[in-house]
Enzyme design. Structure first.
Site, PDB file in Angstrom:
ATOM      1  N   GLY A  25      29.644  47.595  29.858  1.00  0.00           N
ATOM      2  CA  GLY A  25      30.685  47.560  28.822  1.00  0.00           C
ATOM      3  C   GLY A  25      30.061  47.515  27.431  1.00  0.00           C
ATOM      4  N   GLY A  26      28.859  48.083  27.300  1.00  0.00           N
ATOM      5  CA  GLY A  26      28.106  47.981  26.034  1.00  0.00           C
ATOM      6  C   GLY A  26      28.504  48.987  24.967  1.00  0.00           C
ATOM      7  N   THR A  28      31.540  49.263  23.527  1.00  0.00           N
ATOM      8  CA  THR A  28      32.613  48.794  22.628  1.00  0.00           C
ATOM      9  C   THR A  28      32.553  47.269  22.456  1.00  0.00           C
ATOM     10  N   PHE A 108      45.044  42.643  31.070  1.00  0.00           N
ATOM     11  CA  PHE A 108      46.265  42.847  30.282  1.00  0.00           C
ATOM     12  C   PHE A 108      47.222  41.723  30.620  1.00  0.00           C
ATOM     13  N   TYR A 158      39.413  30.192  30.310  1.00  0.00           N
ATOM     14  CA  TYR A 158      40.363  29.977  31.417  1.00  0.00           C
ATOM     15  C   TYR A 158      39.713  30.210  32.784  1.00  0.00           C
ATOM     16  N   LYS A 173      37.392  35.661  36.621  1.00  0.00           N
ATOM     17  CA  LYS A 173      36.415  34.961  35.766  1.00  0.00           C
ATOM     18  C   LYS A 173      35.987  33.650  36.424  1.00  0.00           C
ATOM     19  N   PRO A 199      33.666  32.945  25.606  1.00  0.00           N
ATOM     20  CA  PRO A 199      34.124  33.109  24.223  1.00  0.00           C
ATOM     21  C   PRO A 199      35.590  32.719  24.062  1.00  0.00           C
ATOM     22  N   GLY A 200      35.909  32.163  22.909  1.00  0.00           N
ATOM     23  CA  GLY A 200      37.312  32.008  22.509  1.00  0.00           C
ATOM     24  C   GLY A 200      37.741  33.325  21.900  1.00  0.00           C
TER      25      GLY A 200
HETATM   26  C1  HXC Z   1      51.533  46.067  34.808  1.00  0.00           C
HETATM   27  C2  HXC Z   1      49.839  47.648  34.929  1.00  0.00           C
HETATM   28  C3  HXC Z   1      49.651  47.582  33.522  1.00  0.00           C
HETATM   29  C4  HXC Z   1      50.511  46.692  32.779  1.00  0.00           C
HETATM   30  C5  HXC Z   1      48.236  49.003  34.329  1.00  0.00           C
HETATM   31  N1  HXC Z   1      48.926  48.545  35.374  1.00  0.00           N
HETATM   32  N2  HXC Z   1      48.640  48.431  33.186  1.00  0.00           N
HETATM   33  N3  HXC Z   1      50.756  46.900  35.567  1.00  0.00           N
HETATM   34  N4  HXC Z   1      51.415  45.960  33.471  1.00  0.00           N
HETATM   35  N5  HXC Z   1      50.402  46.568  31.458  1.00  0.00           N
HETATM   36  C6  HXC Z   1      48.793  48.942  36.775  1.00  0.00           C
HETATM   37  C7  HXC Z   1      49.046  50.434  36.984  1.00  0.00           C
HETATM   38  O1  HXC Z   1      50.440  50.726  37.071  1.00  0.00           O
HETATM   39  C8  HXC Z   1      48.313  50.658  38.319  1.00  0.00           C
HETATM   40  O2  HXC Z   1      49.062  50.159  39.394  1.00  0.00           O
HETATM   41  C9  HXC Z   1      47.104  49.754  38.195  1.00  0.00           C
HETATM   42  O3  HXC Z   1      47.445  48.743  37.219  1.00  0.00           O
HETATM   43  C10 HXC Z   1      45.856  50.500  37.704  1.00  0.00           C
HETATM   44  O4  HXC Z   1      46.184  51.071  36.455  1.00  0.00           O
HETATM   45  P1  HXC Z   1      45.425  52.355  35.865  1.00  0.00           P
HETATM   46  O5  HXC Z   1      45.959  52.624  34.514  1.00  0.00           O
HETATM   47  O6  HXC Z   1      45.441  53.465  36.868  1.00  0.00           O
HETATM   48  O7  HXC Z   1      43.900  51.825  35.833  1.00  0.00           O
HETATM   49  P2  HXC Z   1      42.691  52.262  34.926  1.00  0.00           P
HETATM   50  O8  HXC Z   1      42.961  53.601  34.272  1.00  0.00           O
HETATM   51  O9  HXC Z   1      41.444  52.123  35.732  1.00  0.00           O
HETATM   52  O10 HXC Z   1      42.694  51.173  33.745  1.00  0.00           O
HETATM   53  C11 HXC Z   1      42.304  49.850  33.980  1.00  0.00           C
HETATM   54  C12 HXC Z   1      42.993  48.882  33.029  1.00  0.00           C
HETATM   55  C13 HXC Z   1      42.812  49.333  31.561  1.00  0.00           C
HETATM   56  C14 HXC Z   1      42.399  47.491  33.287  1.00  0.00           C
HETATM   57  C15 HXC Z   1      44.479  48.867  33.386  1.00  0.00           C
HETATM   58  O11 HXC Z   1      43.528  48.469  30.709  1.00  0.00           O
HETATM   59  C16 HXC Z   1      41.349  49.375  31.145  1.00  0.00           C
HETATM   60  O12 HXC Z   1      40.685  50.405  31.360  1.00  0.00           O
HETATM   61  N6  HXC Z   1      40.810  48.278  30.574  1.00  0.00           N
HETATM   62  C17 HXC Z   1      39.381  48.152  30.200  1.00  0.00           C
HETATM   63  C18 HXC Z   1      39.199  47.412  28.908  1.00  0.00           C
HETATM   64  C19 HXC Z   1      39.897  46.082  28.810  1.00  0.00           C
HETATM   65  O13 HXC Z   1      40.841  45.794  29.564  1.00  0.00           O
HETATM   66  N7  HXC Z   1      39.460  45.269  27.826  1.00  0.00           N
HETATM   67  C20 HXC Z   1      40.033  43.963  27.606  1.00  0.00           C
HETATM   68  C21 HXC Z   1      39.109  42.904  28.100  1.00  0.00           C
HETATM   69  S1  HXC Z   1      39.641  41.478  27.293  1.00  0.00           S
HETATM   70  P3  HXC Z   1      50.015  51.126  40.328  1.00  0.00           P
HETATM   71  O14 HXC Z   1      50.591  50.209  41.347  1.00  0.00           O
HETATM   72  O15 HXC Z   1      51.045  51.706  39.389  1.00  0.00           O
HETATM   73  O16 HXC Z   1      49.106  52.184  40.910  1.00  0.00           O
HETATM   74  C22 HXC Z   1      39.324  40.099  28.138  1.00  0.00           C
HETATM   75  C23 HXC Z   1      39.481  38.879  27.228  1.00  0.00           C
HETATM   76  C24 HXC Z   1      39.982  37.640  27.875  1.00  0.00           C
HETATM   77  O17 HXC Z   1      39.017  40.077  29.274  1.00  0.00           O
HETATM   78  C25 HXC Z   1      40.270  36.495  26.916  1.00  0.00           C
HETATM   79  C26 HXC Z   1      40.715  36.830  25.520  1.00  0.00           C
HETATM   80  C27 HXC Z   1      41.030  35.653  24.619  1.00  0.00           C
HETATM   81  P1  NAP Z   2      36.426  45.719  25.396  1.00  0.00           P
HETATM   82  O1  NAP Z   2      35.883  46.279  24.133  1.00  0.00           O
HETATM   83  O2  NAP Z   2      37.656  46.322  25.971  1.00  0.00           O
HETATM   84  O3  NAP Z   2      35.257  45.733  26.467  1.00  0.00           O
HETATM   85  C1  NAP Z   2      35.413  45.962  27.825  1.00  0.00           C
HETATM   86  C2  NAP Z   2      34.363  46.980  28.253  1.00  0.00           C
HETATM   87  O4  NAP Z   2      34.328  47.070  29.685  1.00  0.00           O
HETATM   88  C3  NAP Z   2      34.628  48.381  27.718  1.00  0.00           C
HETATM   89  O5  NAP Z   2      33.474  48.836  27.032  1.00  0.00           O
HETATM   90  C4  NAP Z   2      34.883  49.225  28.952  1.00  0.00           C
HETATM   91  O6  NAP Z   2      34.334  50.528  28.779  1.00  0.00           O
HETATM   92  C5  NAP Z   2      34.147  48.425  30.012  1.00  0.00           C
HETATM   93  N1  NAP Z   2      34.677  48.654  31.360  1.00  0.00           N
HETATM   94  C6  NAP Z   2      35.955  48.477  31.783  1.00  0.00           C
HETATM   95  N2  NAP Z   2      36.062  48.828  33.067  1.00  0.00           N
HETATM   96  C7  NAP Z   2      34.825  49.209  33.473  1.00  0.00           C
HETATM   97  C8  NAP Z   2      34.298  49.688  34.706  1.00  0.00           C
HETATM   98  N3  NAP Z   2      35.064  49.835  35.785  1.00  0.00           N
HETATM   99  N4  NAP Z   2      32.964  49.980  34.756  1.00  0.00           N
HETATM  100  C9  NAP Z   2      32.180  49.845  33.680  1.00  0.00           C
HETATM  101  N5  NAP Z   2      32.632  49.398  32.487  1.00  0.00           N
HETATM  102  C10 NAP Z   2      33.935  49.103  32.392  1.00  0.00           C
HETATM  103  O7  NAP Z   2      36.755  44.154  25.227  1.00  0.00           O
HETATM  104  P2  NAP Z   2      35.880  42.923  24.652  1.00  0.00           P
HETATM  105  O8  NAP Z   2      36.829  42.034  23.951  1.00  0.00           O
HETATM  106  O9  NAP Z   2      34.685  43.419  23.935  1.00  0.00           O
HETATM  107  O10 NAP Z   2      35.443  42.185  25.999  1.00  0.00           O
HETATM  108  C11 NAP Z   2      34.075  42.043  26.370  1.00  0.00           C
HETATM  109  C12 NAP Z   2      33.901  40.870  27.277  1.00  0.00           C
HETATM  110  O11 NAP Z   2      34.225  39.660  26.597  1.00  0.00           O
HETATM  111  C13 NAP Z   2      34.779  40.877  28.527  1.00  0.00           C
HETATM  112  O12 NAP Z   2      34.063  40.350  29.626  1.00  0.00           O
HETATM  113  C14 NAP Z   2      35.907  39.942  28.153  1.00  0.00           C
HETATM  114  O13 NAP Z   2      36.531  39.384  29.281  1.00  0.00           O
HETATM  115  C15 NAP Z   2      35.138  38.911  27.360  1.00  0.00           C
HETATM  116  N6  NAP Z   2      35.956  38.100  26.468  1.00  0.00           N
HETATM  117  C16 NAP Z   2      36.425  38.608  25.313  1.00  0.00           C
HETATM  118  C17 NAP Z   2      37.158  37.808  24.463  1.00  0.00           C
HETATM  119  C18 NAP Z   2      37.655  38.315  23.143  1.00  0.00           C
HETATM  120  O14 NAP Z   2      38.288  37.546  22.402  1.00  0.00           O
HETATM  121  N7  NAP Z   2      37.393  39.554  22.762  1.00  0.00           N
HETATM  122  C19 NAP Z   2      37.429  36.475  24.811  1.00  0.00           C
HETATM  123  C20 NAP Z   2      36.941  35.985  26.025  1.00  0.00           C
HETATM  124  C21 NAP Z   2      36.197  36.807  26.842  1.00  0.00           C
HETATM  125  P3  NAP Z   2      34.929  51.861  29.488  1.00  0.00           P
HETATM  126  O15 NAP Z   2      36.395  51.890  29.194  1.00  0.00           O
HETATM  127  O16 NAP Z   2      34.123  52.969  28.858  1.00  0.00           O
HETATM  128  O17 NAP Z   2      34.615  51.747  30.950  1.00  0.00           O
END
Ligand code: HXC
Ligand code: NAP
Length: 293
Positions: A25-26, A28, A108, A158, A173, A199-200
């Site tokens: 995930g490097g 972004t 999400f 969490y 997690k 991280p917060g």
């Molecule tokens: C309900 C949902 C949904 C939503 C997707 N789905 N979004 N269900 N509400 N909002 C369902 C879809 O309908 C599908 O199920 C299944 O999830 C897979 O969805 P896809 O879109 O096909 O998956 P994909 O394209 O692989 O995308 C994965 C993803 C996407 C996780 C949904 O958001 C993503 O690529 N995220 C990567 C980056 C990311 O999430 N970064 C945030 C990290 S932040 P069905 O049944 O319809 O097939 C973090 C911080 C924590 O962790 C703490 C912060 C303070």
């Molecule tokens: P982000 O920019 O969305 O980073 C998530 C990264 O994971 C993306 O670069 C994405 O790249 C990659 N990824 C997702 N699915 C993957 C897969 N199947 N294989 C390989 N790579 C995949 O969000 P972020 O906020 O920087 O989050 C980074 C980390 O910090 C995460 O572990 C998150 O849980 C943690 N965190 C963040 C916060 C915050 O406040 N931001 C707080 C607590 C914890 P691709 O889409 O190209 O695959």
């Protein structure tokens, strides 16, 4: 803001010279911030995720800043064969790997009853399965080669409190934290250290679009949630990460370091809400309590 000490690079020049560090995930967000800082400290960095074009752009951007080559590798961490390919490509290019940062994640917000089983799977597969796939593939290599290494897992606060509305992420997690602590003991004999960062709030596009979409970002006033009344700066997280994968932290193993301005504890302490009591009310409150002898 960036002039503050906490937003400045912390470690001395060349602290990570010639170390080979893989960051999942490097391309972004926080992964990019860590990769950039490792590269600036002299490391040979590999960044891996699903979107190759994003990785290429990030690699070029970092190289311009650090002057060090960054290798982008397309890798979906939910597929073990692709994780093995990530290891092999890193070895082909740099001849070794010294550290792995399991940062890739998916998340999400949603009421859990609205989720399909596939929606649950996708998050667990990226966060938990992806982390143990990478850890296993790289760990086997380090053990076979008798090479010391450091693993850094990015979790959340969490991981131990749990959290409503992000249940698949919380479950995953928590598993990653258990993995961190378990292998810190089991693989210490091989010279492999495991630590985690919780991280917060550190605003990133990826997290904010999925956790605070639209109006929600205005409703969640971070200044109110965090005792230190601010969000995190990416550089301060990168500073901590660089320290934890460097040899300066050689005696730290199995630790999870929280960097959240006190956010999770504010939600936990039973009487923390008394923060809302205006200071002029405390005379009256004290009087009432003292009168109950
Ligand atoms: C309900 C949902 C949904 C939503 C997707 N789905 N979004 N269900 N509400 N909002 C369902 C879809 O309908 C599908 O199920 C299944 O999830 C897979 O969805 P896809 O879109 O096909 O998956 P994909 O394209 O692989 O995308 C994965 C993803 C996407 C996780 C949904 O958001 C993503 O690529 N995220 C990567 C980056 C990311 O999430 N970064 C945030 C990290 S932040 P069905 O049944 O319809 O097939 C973090 C911080 C924590 O962790 C703490 C912060 C303070
Ligand atoms: P982000 O920019 O969305 O980073 C998530 C990264 O994971 C993306 O670069 C994405 O790249 C990659 N990824 C997702 N699915 C993957 C897969 N199947 N294989 C390989 N790579 C995949 O969000 P972020 O906020 O920087 O989050 C980074 C980390 O910090 C995460 O572990 C998150 O849980 C943690 N965190 C963040 C916060 C915050 O406040 N931001 C707080 C607590 C914890 P691709 O889409 O190209 O695959």
């Amino acid at each position: 803001m960036v002039n503050q000490t906490y937003a400045q690079p912390m470690l001395k020049e060349n602290s990570l010279k010639d170390r080979v560090i893989v960051v999942t995930g490097g391309g972004t967000g926080l992964g990019k911030a860590m990769a950039k800082y490792f590269s600036q400290l002299g490391a040979k960095v590999v960044i891996a995720s699903r979107k190759f074009e994003v990785l290429q752009n990030t690699a070029e951007e970092i190289e311009k800043i650090s002057g060090n080559y960054v290798l982008p590798v397309k890798c979906d961490v939910t597929d073990y064969a692709q994780v093995e390919n990530l290891l092999n490509q890193s070895l082909q290019k740099f001849g070794k790997v010294n550290a792995l940062v399991n940062n890739a994640a998916g998340n999400f917000i949603s009421p859990t009853e609205r989720l399909s089983h596939r929606a649950f799977d996708i998050i667990v597969n990226i966060v938990l399965r992806g982390t143990y796939y990478s850890t296993l593939a790289f760990g086997k290599y380090w053990i076979k080669e008798k090479q010391n290494a450091a693993v850094l897992n990015i979790v959340t606060t969490y991981a131990w409190t749990g959290s409503a509305y992000v249940v698949p992420s919380a479950v995953s997690k928590a598993g990653v934290l258990a993995l961190t602590r378990s292998l810190a003991v089991e693989w210490a004999k091989y010279g492999i250290r495991f630590n985690a960062i919780a991280p917060g709030p550190f605003p990133t596009k990826g997290a904010w679009e999925r956790l605070f979409p639209g109006e929600l970002s205005k409703k969640f006033d971070l200044a109110k949630k965090v005792p230190l009344k601010r969000a995190g700066e990416h550089q301060e997280l990168a500073n901590l990460a660089a320290y934890l994968i460097s040899d300066y932290s050689a005696y730290i193993n199995g630790e999870v370091v929280t960097i959240d301005g006190g956010e999770w504890l504010k939600g936990a302490g039973q009487f923390n809400l008394l923060e809302m009591v205006p200071s002029e009310m405390w005379d009256k409150i004290e009087q009432m309590i003292r009168s109950k002898k």
